[in-house]
Write a protein that holds these residues in place. Structure first.
Motif, PDB file in Angstrom:
ATOM      1  N   GLN A   1       0.903   4.323  -2.750  1.00 42.61           N
ATOM      2  CA  GLN A   1       0.814   5.746  -2.420  1.00 42.61           C
ATOM      3  C   GLN A   1       1.969   6.521  -3.048  1.00 42.61           C
ATOM      4  O   GLN A   1       1.796   7.606  -3.590  1.00 42.61           O
TER       5      GLN A   1
ATOM      6  N   ALA B   1      -7.284  -1.832   0.307  1.00 43.76           N
ATOM      7  CA  ALA B   1      -6.746  -0.730   1.119  1.00 43.76           C
ATOM      8  C   ALA B   1      -6.131   0.341   0.228  1.00 43.76           C
ATOM      9  O   ALA B   1      -6.317   1.543   0.439  1.00 43.76           O
TER      10      ALA B   1
ATOM     11  N   GLY C   1      -3.390  -6.082  -0.318  1.00 47.02           N
ATOM     12  CA  GLY C   1      -3.465  -4.636  -0.147  1.00 47.02           C
ATOM     13  C   GLY C   1      -4.308  -3.922  -1.183  1.00 47.02           C
ATOM     14  O   GLY C   1      -4.451  -2.694  -1.124  1.00 47.02           O
TER      15      GLY C   1
ATOM     16  N   TYR D   1      -7.810  -0.014   5.002  1.00 50.58           N
ATOM     17  CA  TYR D   1      -6.464   0.472   5.258  1.00 50.58           C
ATOM     18  C   TYR D   1      -6.072   0.199   6.719  1.00 50.58           C
ATOM     19  O   TYR D   1      -4.972  -0.296   7.000  1.00 50.58           O
TER      20      TYR D   1
ATOM     21  N   VAL E   1       0.840  -1.205   0.000  1.00 53.14           N
ATOM     22  CA  VAL E   1       0.000   0.000   0.000  1.00 53.14           C
ATOM     23  C   VAL E   1       0.879   1.260   0.000  1.00 53.14           C
ATOM     24  O   VAL E   1       0.591   2.229  -0.706  1.00 53.14           O
TER      25      VAL E   1
ATOM     26  N   GLU F   1      -8.538   2.665  -1.272  1.00 50.08           N
ATOM     27  CA  GLU F   1      -9.036   3.684  -0.350  1.00 50.08           C
ATOM     28  C   GLU F   1      -8.130   4.902  -0.291  1.00 50.08           C
ATOM     29  O   GLU F   1      -8.604   6.033  -0.166  1.00 50.08           O
ATOM     30  N   VAL F   2      -6.808   4.679  -0.365  1.00 53.24           N
ATOM     31  CA  VAL F   2      -5.888   5.780  -0.067  1.00 53.24           C
ATOM     32  C   VAL F   2      -5.375   6.556  -1.281  1.00 53.24           C
ATOM     33  O   VAL F   2      -4.732   7.588  -1.108  1.00 53.24           O
TER      34      VAL F   2
END
Lengths: 235, 235, 235, 235, 235, 235
Positions: free
Chosen positions: E58, E80, E77, F44, E54, E83-84
Motif C-alpha cells: 500500500q 490481499a 499477502g 485482506y 500488504v 485487493e487493496v
C-alpha cells in the motif's frame, strides 16, 4: 442413539472380532451377512456381498437404528443402500478417506491382499479423491489372517513405512476394517520409527462419521440418491 | 467367432428386443438373467443384477464363447466378471464412452430416467473420463417404456438437442442399450435439425469392441483384474 | 470394405515393412508420403510429415477408401485430416491409448528414441488421458533400426519390464508402428517373465478402430472438426 | 536486443498490419511466410503453416536475432521450432494464457471464426491449463476481416461481455494476433460497460515474454525440446 | 518505471543481500518489513509476515511506484495486496512457476528447509499448476544460511540433480528468493553435469513479470480481486 | 471434552451470536480476536485476522482445551495453527466441505458478499476439492447483516434454489459461520420448495469434526504440519 454396524462377509470369526472391538460401545450392534463371500478382497466378492449388505441396511432402518455403517473399506452396496433407506449410511472407505484429507496431504492406504489394490484405486477415483492418495499398498495378509499378533503388526508396519518413506505419504489409512485391533500398536511403532504420522482405522472413522451425521441431523441428498423406481425385483 | 450378449435384467420383452435387433448377427447369442430387477435404472438395480450377470459371463466362457458383452450402460458386474474369466468382457458404458472420445471432444449422454444420472456420473468418474463428458441428461422414459415409436424418438431428440445446443456436446452417446432401435431414426433427426453430430448406440459399440479384442487377441490385464482368491462363497 | 493405411515417412524400408506385416489383409492398401522426414521421431518430424499425410488422406477419400489410418503413434495430421475429409480417419496413438483404457488402469508406453518422450506426453495431454498413462519410456532404438531380431526384442523387453515393475503399468502400448513385427514375441517374453500384461501394437489397434467405425457407420463430429473455410493455400 | 516476429500466413495485408502496429518498436522485425494458408483458422491451416514458420524461426537464429515470436494464437510450429534452434521462441497462445493466469482466475478467450474453437480448446489442454479457461468464444469474423473499425469492435465486445457475464470470465484473452489494433478500444468499452476486467492482446504478450526470457538469459529446456536426430528430410 | 521490491522478513542481512543483487537496477527500490518473522519458512511465518507485506505494498502505491514485487516464494499477502491497491503486484512463486511452464513440462522446485515443502505444494495447488510440478525438494539450508559460497551451491546442486535425474524434472525453479546469488553458479554446474535444464531465480522472474505488466498496461482483474468492503480494521 | 471455538473477527455482536447458538453445549467455550477486521469477507480481512486467530489457538492449547475450532469459512490461520499446536484444529470451510462430499456429488456454496467468492474458490482449490464444488454464490448480505430474520432467510433461499436448480447442486454448504441461526429455517424452506437437499451449517460441522478427532485420538500429521523452526518473530 443406536447405530448398526454391518459386517460385510459370512465369516463368524470376523463378526466376533468386530463385536469384540466395539464391546465398549453399547449403542452399537454388529450384524453380519449370512450369504456371500467369507471375506471381501476383490470386485467379485464386492458384487456377491453387496445385495446382502443392502438388505441388512434396510433391516436396520426397519429395526429403528439411527444410522447404518458398512464395515468394509470397499464400501460395498453403499450407494444402493442410500437409495433405499432414509437413515444415514456410512462406510469405511469413504469416511476414512475424507477424514484423512483433513489430517495430511498425501494419503497412503495399507490394505490386505494384492487383489484389493485395483479395487481401492477405483473406489478412490469414484470418490474424486485421486489427487489426495499417494499410494495403495498390500500387506499380503488375507482378511481372515489378520489378528492382533506380531506377524500382522510387522506386515502392516513394513508397508506403512514404505508408504511414508518411499511414497511421501503423510497420513496412513488402513484399507480393511479387520485391521482395527492392531491400529493402536501400529501407531506406536510408526512413532517409534520417528514418523509423527496419523494412522486411521476406517471402521472407527465410519462410526464417528455416522454419529456426526446423526448429531447434525443430516442425511444423504435425495437428488444424488433418489428412491428407486417401483418394479419387480426377484431374489 | 462367437460372442455372448448378456441382457442385464429379467424382462422378457427387453430380451426379445435385444434379440430382434441383433437377428442379422448369427455369431451372437443373447441371454438374460433370470433373477434380479426387471430393468436397471439405479444403483440398487445394479447391485441386484450384478451377481447374476457375472454368473452368465462365467457360463459364456464355459460354453466356449470368445467374448462376453454386458448389455447395460452402467457396466454392472464388468470388473468382477473380468476377474473370474479369461475371455474378453466388454460392456456398453465403457466401450461407447471410449469410442466417443475419438469422435468428438465433449460427450453428451442421453439416458432413461433421472435415477440413472448420478449412476452414470459415477461410472464416468470411475473410468477417468470426467473431463470428456459435458452432460448426462434423462429423457424420463423408463427402460421398459422404450420402443421404436414416435414418442421415444421425440423424447430422446429433445434431450439430444439440448445436449448439443445448451451444453456444447459434439458427440452423443445413448445411455441405455434399450435405445438401439431408435438410434438410426434419432441420427437422422439430429442431422435434419442441422447438427452433424454422431449418435452412438452403446450396445453396438460394445459388440464391436469385443470383436476388436478378439481380432487383436487381447484380453484385460491380469494385474488390474487378478483371479479372485479361493474361498467359500455362498449364493 | 477398403482401408488405406498411410506410412508417415519417406523410408522405403519402413513402407515395405508395413506392407509385409499387413499382407494377409487384402482389403488394406499401404501408401507412404514421398516428401518429409525419413522417420517421425520428434515435433520437427511431425510438422514436416503432417501436410503430406493430410494430402494422402484426401487422396484416399477421392480413391474411394472407406477409412484412412495414419500409421504413426504421434497422430501427425490427424485432426487436420478429419477437417478435410468425410471418411473416418484414425491414427495409432489415439486408437491404441483408448483401447488400452479398457484393458487396464495404468498404461505404460514403450517407444523408440528419447526425443519421442515429450511428444508422446503432449499427445496424451491433448487426448485428455494424462491420468491413465503411468509412464512413457524410450528403448533408444531409432524408428529405422527396429526389426524383428533379438536386439529389438531385448531393448523393448527391458523397458516394458521397467514400465511394469518400476512404474506399476498394467498394460503396455508400443509407442511406434514400426514395432509391430516384434509385438507377439514381446508378449510371450513378458508372460514368461511372470506378468500377464497385454501388449498393444498401435497400428493393428488403429486398423481395428477404423473397421469398427465403418461397421458402426460412424464418423468424427463435424462440430469438433468443421470443414475448413475456403481460402488461398499455396504449397 | 533484436526480436523477430513471424507472421503465420501468406496475407500481405496481415503482414503490413502487424508491421504497422509494431512500428514504434525498432528492435522488432516482422517477417511472414510465403507459402501456406492466407490465414490460420483451423487445424488444416495450422498444419500447412507450421513447416514454413519453423523455417523462418531457423532463419531468425541464423540472422542473429535474440528471440523469435510466432504471431499466431494456435502456436503453430512452436514446439518443433524449439527443437531446432537455441534462441528463445515464444508464441501468442502460450504466452498470453500464462500471463492471464496471473491476472485472474477464469480466462475467457475471444477468437475469430467457429473453426478455431476446438483448436484452441486442444491448445489449452496441451498446455495443461484446462482448469484456468472458462470459455472460448468466436466473434464470427475471419482473420482477414479484422480491422480497427466499429464492426470489429462491436463483434468482439459482444463475445467479450458474454464471456464475462454468462461464463464468469474475469480476464479476457483475444484469441488471434490480428485483433491487436482494436484491443485498446475494446478495453475501454468493457470498462465503460462496468467491468474492470483486463483484455490481453496475445501478440504484445508474446513479445514481452520473449524479452523477459532474453533479459533473464533463459531458454527452453533441452530435455523437453532435445535437438532432432540427424536424418534425411526432403521438402 | 519504478518498481518496489518487498523483502518479506525482518532480517537486515537478507534485505542487504537483496539490495546488493539488484544494485545495477536503479529503477528498483528494495524495502523490508520491520515486524514479523526474520525469515519465511512455514505457514506460521507466512501468516505473521503477510499483514506487514500488504502494508508495504500500500505504501509503495502511495509513494508512486508503478508496481510492487513480493520477494518471497510463498507469495505471502499477494492476493490481499491485489485487493487493496491498483498497481500491478507480483510475487516470486506465481511469476516463476508460470514462467517455468513455458520452459519445460515438469517443474522441479528446490527450496530451503523441509517445513517449506507442504507450503509450496499448497501454493501450487492454489495456482492450479499441480500437474506441472514434478517435485518439491528441500536443501535443508535455512533462508538465512543461504549465501553465494560453496556449501550453498553444493546443497542446491544435490537436490537439483535429484529433481532432474530421479523425478524427471526438465526445468528447475529455486524455491526461495534468497538463492539468487548462487543461481548463475548453479546453472553452470548443472550444465557441466550434462543437463541442459534452465534454472529459474524467482525474484528476477517476478521483477520481469512486473515490468511486463507495466509495459502492457495490465493489472489484475477487479472481478477476481475486488476492493475490500469498508469496515473497522484494528492493527 | 473441552472445545474452544474461535470467532474470527472483532465484532462483539458476532461473538455473542456464536455464543447464543452454542449455549446448549457446555463443553464449548467461544472466544474472539480483539484486533483485526470486524468481519472476514475478503483476502485482506483473512490476512489481518489470521495472526490473531493463531494466537488464540495457541492460548486454547495452553488453557487445556482438547481441540480448537476456527469459526470462519475461509479457514484463516488453519494451517499455521496446526504447525504451532499439538491439539487438533479444525475450521468451518475444510470440515463442512469434506462432510458435504459424503452427502452428495455437487456441492453448492452460498456465502455472504461477492468479495468472498474468489476467496472460497481459492480455498476449494487448495483443498483439492475443485471437482466436487459446482458453484459458489453470494447472497449479497454482509457478515454483520446476517440474522435469523426473514430478510436473511429469503436472500439465502434465493441463492440456494439457484444453486440447486440452475447449477445442479445436490448439497448446499453455507459459506459463513454467521448463517447458522437460519440454517434450520432454510432447510425447511428448501424441502417445502420440493428439493430434498441437505443444508450444511459449517460451524456445527467443524465442531463435530473436532469431536470426531478427539474421540479417535487423531491429530494432524507432523509431516504435513511440522513445528516451525525457532527464530525471532516480532509482533
Amino acid at each position: 442413539m443406536r447405530v448398526c454396524v454391518i459386517s460385510p462377509n459370512t465369516s463368524k470369526a470376523f463378526l466376533e472380532g468386530q463385536r469384540r472391538e466395539l464391546v465398549n460401545m453399547p449403542h452399537i450392534k454388529v450384524v453380519g451377512i449370512t450369504r456371500g463371500p467369507e471375506s471381501v478382497e476383490c470386485y467379485y466378492d464386492d458384487v456377491l456381498a453387496s445385495p446382502n449388505i443392502v438388505e441388512l441396511v434396510q433391516k436396520a432402518e426397519r429395526d429403528g437404528f439411527d444410522a447404518a455403517v458398512i464395515s468394509c473399506f470397499f464400501d460395498p452396496g453403499l450407494r444402493a443402500a442410500r437409495e433405499v433407506v432414509s437413515i444415514p449410511v456410512t462406510a469405511a472407505g469413504e469416511a476414512s478417506l475424507l477424514l484423512a484429507c483433513s489430517l495430511g496431504n498425501r494419503i497412503g492406504v495399507v490394505t490386505t491382499v494384492e487383489n484389493s489394490i485395483p479395487v481401492i484405486h477405483h473406489l478412490v477415483k469414484g470418490l474424486g479423491l485421486e489427487s489426495h492418495v499417494a499410494t495403495v499398498r498390500a500387506s499380503s495378509l488375507g482378511v481372515l489372517e489378520l489378528d492382533s499378533g506380531e506377524n500382522t503388526v510387522k506386515a502392516l508396519l513394513k508397508e506403512t513405512l514404505a508408504a511414508i518413506k518411499d511414497e511421501g505419504s503423510d497420513v496412513v489409512v488402513l484399507g480393511c476394517t479387520g485391521m482395527a485391533e492392531t491400529a493402536a500398536a501400529l501407531q506406536q511403532r510408526v512413532r517409534t520409527a520417528g514418523f509423527d504420522v496419523p494412522i486411521v482405522d476406517p471402521l472407527r472413522a465410519a462410526i464417528q462419521w455416522a454419529e456426526m451425521m446423526i448429531n447434525l441431523r443430516l442425511r444423504h441428498s435425495r437428488v444424488s440418491y433418489p428412491k428407486p423406481p417401483v418394479k419387480i425385483r426377484t431374489a
